[in-house]
Structure formats: C-alpha cells, structure tokens
Write an enzyme that holds these catalytic residues in place. Structure first.
Site, PDB file in Angstrom:
ATOM      1  N   ARG A  21      -9.087  -3.321 -11.979  1.00  0.00           N
ATOM      2  CA  ARG A  21      -9.173  -2.862 -13.356  1.00  0.00           C
ATOM      3  C   ARG A  21      -8.070  -3.528 -14.144  1.00  0.00           C
ATOM      4  O   ARG A  21      -6.955  -3.716 -13.644  1.00  0.00           O
ATOM      5  CB  ARG A  21      -8.996  -1.339 -13.425  1.00  0.00           C
ATOM      6  N   GLU A  71     -12.944  -4.898 -22.401  1.00  0.00           N
ATOM      7  CA  GLU A  71     -14.175  -5.626 -22.020  1.00  0.00           C
ATOM      8  C   GLU A  71     -15.418  -4.839 -22.462  1.00  0.00           C
ATOM      9  O   GLU A  71     -15.365  -3.592 -22.505  1.00  0.00           O
ATOM     10  CB  GLU A  71     -14.186  -5.880 -20.511  1.00  0.00           C
ATOM     11  N   SER A 116       0.877  -1.165   0.000  1.00  0.00           N
ATOM     12  CA  SER A 116       0.000   0.000   0.000  1.00  0.00           C
ATOM     13  C   SER A 116       0.918   1.218   0.000  1.00  0.00           C
ATOM     14  O   SER A 116       2.144   1.072   0.074  1.00  0.00           O
ATOM     15  CB  SER A 116      -0.892  -0.051   1.245  1.00  0.00           C
ATOM     16  N   ARG A 117       0.338   2.418  -0.062  1.00  0.00           N
ATOM     17  CA  ARG A 117       1.203   3.615  -0.059  1.00  0.00           C
ATOM     18  C   ARG A 117       2.071   3.646   1.197  1.00  0.00           C
ATOM     19  O   ARG A 117       3.214   4.059   1.198  1.00  0.00           O
ATOM     20  CB  ARG A 117       0.356   4.887  -0.161  1.00  0.00           C
ATOM     21  N   HIS A 123     -16.760  -9.385 -15.198  1.00  0.00           N
ATOM     22  CA  HIS A 123     -16.850  -8.175 -14.377  1.00  0.00           C
ATOM     23  C   HIS A 123     -18.073  -8.254 -13.466  1.00  0.00           C
ATOM     24  O   HIS A 123     -18.929  -7.372 -13.464  1.00  0.00           O
ATOM     25  CB  HIS A 123     -16.909  -6.928 -15.268  1.00  0.00           C
ATOM     26  N   ASP A 151     -11.521 -10.890 -13.416  1.00  0.00           N
ATOM     27  CA  ASP A 151     -12.890 -10.383 -13.546  1.00  0.00           C
ATOM     28  C   ASP A 151     -12.935  -9.141 -14.419  1.00  0.00           C
ATOM     29  O   ASP A 151     -13.996  -8.593 -14.689  1.00  0.00           O
ATOM     30  CB  ASP A 151     -13.457 -10.050 -12.149  1.00  0.00           C
TER      31      ASP A 151
HETATM   32  C1  8YV Z   1     -19.145  -1.865 -12.108  1.00  0.00           C
HETATM   33  C2  8YV Z   1     -17.129  -1.616 -10.916  1.00  0.00           C
HETATM   34  O1  8YV Z   1     -19.347  -0.512 -11.921  1.00  0.00           O
HETATM   35  O2  8YV Z   1     -17.682  -0.674  -8.846  1.00  0.00           O
HETATM   36  C3  8YV Z   1     -16.970  -0.596  -9.870  1.00  0.00           C
HETATM   37  O3  8YV Z   1     -16.110   0.279 -10.070  1.00  0.00           O
HETATM   38  O4  8YV Z   1     -16.291  -1.788 -11.756  1.00  0.00           O
HETATM   39  C4  8YV Z   1     -18.326  -2.430 -10.985  1.00  0.00           C
HETATM   40  O5  8YV Z   1     -19.084  -2.460  -9.783  1.00  0.00           O
HETATM   41  C5  8YV Z   1     -20.427  -2.615 -12.170  1.00  0.00           C
HETATM   42  O6  8YV Z   1     -20.068  -3.870 -12.621  1.00  0.00           O
HETATM   43  C6  8YV Z   1     -21.446  -1.970 -13.065  1.00  0.00           C
HETATM   44  O7  8YV Z   1     -21.034  -2.050 -14.378  1.00  0.00           O
END
Ligand code: 8YV
Length: 315
Positions: A234, A263, A175-176, A281, A258
């Site tokens: 991400r 995507e 972590s930072r 996701h 995920d």
């Molecule tokens: C998506 C997410 O927003 O919370 C986030 O940042 O990536 C996910 O919860 C959710 O899948 C809706 O698309």
C-alpha cells in the site's frame, strides 16, 4: 425468496458480476450520482457491502446502512475499511487471502527485474527503430547475487524472498519477530538497518496505523543512489513525498511501484521521472487469481446468507 441486496462499491470482472447477479441484487453504488437519494430509497434493504482492497469503506457509509450484516472484500488488504465501525456493529467480514499470494510475489520480482534491466525502455527502443538507427540501448544493472531486504515477511513477503533466493541473493528481512521458517535468512528488525543492508527493498507489509510511512525519509535515503524500492503493498507504507524528493534528487536510485497515494489518480511528479517503474495496482491482476478472488467474494456472501461459516473470515 428475495435475493439479498448488496451495495457494490467498485467494478468486478464481467464474469464475477454475472455470477453475483445470479444470487444477489447488486446495487452499483459507484455509478450512482445522487448517493444520498439512493441511500434514502435502498439503505434499509442493504444487507452486505461488496468492496475491493484498494477502495475505502468509510464509517459514515456503514452507519447509513441499518440492516448491514457483512462486508466482503475482493482483495487481501482491508485497510480501507473502517474496522472500528465493523467491530462496533458486530459485522462479519471476509477477504481473499492466499489465492493471490503467488501472483503478487511474481509481480514484485518482475517489477525489480524490469526496472533493473530496463525491460520497458529497451522494448520501446526497439519498437521506435532506434536500435537500427542509433545502435544498442546501453548497459543496465545486475540483479542476481545482490542484497535484498523484505519489509514484512507475511505470506506475500515470504513468497517474494523464496523467489529471490533462486537468484542467489542475500536475503534480509524485517518482521515483528524472527521467523523459524526463515532461518536461512537474516532478521534485521530496524527498517533503516534493513535498508542499509540491502540493494533492493521490497515493501510487503499490511497497511495500518503501525506501518504508516514506515518507509520514512531515513529509510529511503539509507537505500542510497544505487538502491531500489519496490512497493506491492500500500502507498501508505511509504512517505510518498520523501520518495519523490529522493527520486528527483538521486538520493534514491530507483523505484518500482504498483500502488500510489490517491490511485488511480497519482502525483504528477511521477510522470517526469525516468527512474521509476509505474504499474496500475496489477499485482493480483491475472485471470486465474481474479477468478479465485471473485469466487471467494461470492462464496463468502453465499455462506453468510445461508447461515454457514465464512470461508475466509477477517474477524
Ligand atoms: C486489489 C489488493 O484488491 O488484494 C489486495 O488487497 O490491493 C488488490 O488485490 C485488487 O487489485 C482489486 O482491486
């Protein structure tokens, strides 16, 4: 009084859209073919954008909306939003933190277990009749008691680590800075050193310029041929080409993902791999959490247009 007009960039659940339509004029921009003509007709009346954490809100779109006041993000991550334009236009912005933390942490642990114990493959083995025709599925890999690295000990990373402690795992984190509330766990600042100390690496960082490709070729290879990388954050936090190379060569044992570059259309190299668990996701994808996220989007928008403080402001 006229309902405020909102530019909706992606689909929400039927329930959430019905509730939003009670209070706002929701323009389903993602279904509009001629976006230029649409904006020419409606841009002057659009007061807010409703988006999602997995979608982009480009500066050009923000600039095309002269009356824009607010952006509501259905998700905790808002890396897809051009924050320079948000700040330059002094826009209000909300996201949906906390309500999804537990489910995303559950999902991360479930993905580690599913990939380690071949839950999907073993289920297919039974369903295909192979168990009766051919015999047992074969041995898989233990989880409890092994070493885990959590890259990013924010709300989600912390909940992941708490869950893994119950599996008698050695918890390491980056972590930072070291966190007092994580005194029982090992702070390892350097991502390569964290990977070298871990059998499982959970990527739980917010995505930004600082974290882009923080899981580099070096970090990936430090996990080794028995290591597993789990990503519920991400795709941008991982060098995906290096990840694919390592999964194909065996330099990395396995992955559970995920999130993906591009995507929902992902790199087809993933489809040929049997050492990666692919998920769409879905980390926050439970009925309960998505209703709570939808309520926050709607209630933040209502707060804005009623002149009240936002419930979960980003800025
Ligand atoms: C998506 C997410 O927003 O919370 C986030 O940042 O990536 C996910 O919860 C959710 O899948 C809706 O698309």
């Amino acid at each position: 009084m006229n309902k405020p007009e909102i530019l909706q960039l992606g689909a929400y659940s039927e329930r959430d859209e019905a509730l939003l339509n009670e209070h706002f004029v929701m323009h389903r921009f993602f279904e509009v073919d001629d976006k230029e003509a649409f904006l020419k007709q409606h841009a002057a009346n659009i007061k807010a954008i409703g988006t999602r954490g997995d979608l982009r809100v480009e500066g050009e779109l923000i600039d095309a909306l002269p009356a824009l006041e607010m952006i509501a993000v259905y998700g905790v991550g808002y890396d897809g939003v051009d924050m320079d334009r948000v700040i330059a236009r002094d826009l209000r912005m909300s996201n949906t933190p906390d309500v999804l933390t537990g489910d995303v942490a559950d999902y991360a642990v479930a993905m580690m277990l599913a990939q380690s114990r071949a839950i999907v493959g073993a289920s297919d083995w039974v369903r295909s009749g192979n168990w009766g025709n051919t015999g047992g599925y074969g041995l898989t890999s233990r989880v409890h008691g092994k070493r885990v690295g959590v890259l990013g000990l924010g709300r989600i990373g912390f909940e992941i680590a708490k869950r893994l402690a119950a599996f008698d795992m050695e918890i390491n984190y980056s972590s930072r800075s070291a966190k007092p509330e994580a005194a029982d766990w090992n702070f390892i600042a350097d991502p390569v050193a964290l990977a070298e100390a871990s059998d499982f690496l959970f990527v739980a960082l917010a995505a930004n310029a600082e974290t882009r490709h923080i899981v580099s070729k070096e970090v990936i290879e430090a996990m080794g041929s028995t290591g597993m990388i789990i990503n519920i954050s991400r795709a941008a936090n991982i060098d995906e080409e290096a990840l694919l190379d390592a999964l194909e060569s065996g330099a990395l044992g396995s992955a559970a993902l995920d999130v993906f570059e591009g995507e929902p259309v992902i790199n087809e190299r993933f489809f040929a791999l049997d050492n990666v668990l692919l998920q769409p996701h879905q980390g926050s994808g439970t009925v309960e959490t998505r209703e709570a996220m939808g309520d926050l989007v709607r209630n933040n928008l209502l707060a804005h247009f009623e002149g009240r403080d936002l419930l979960t402001p980003v800025n």
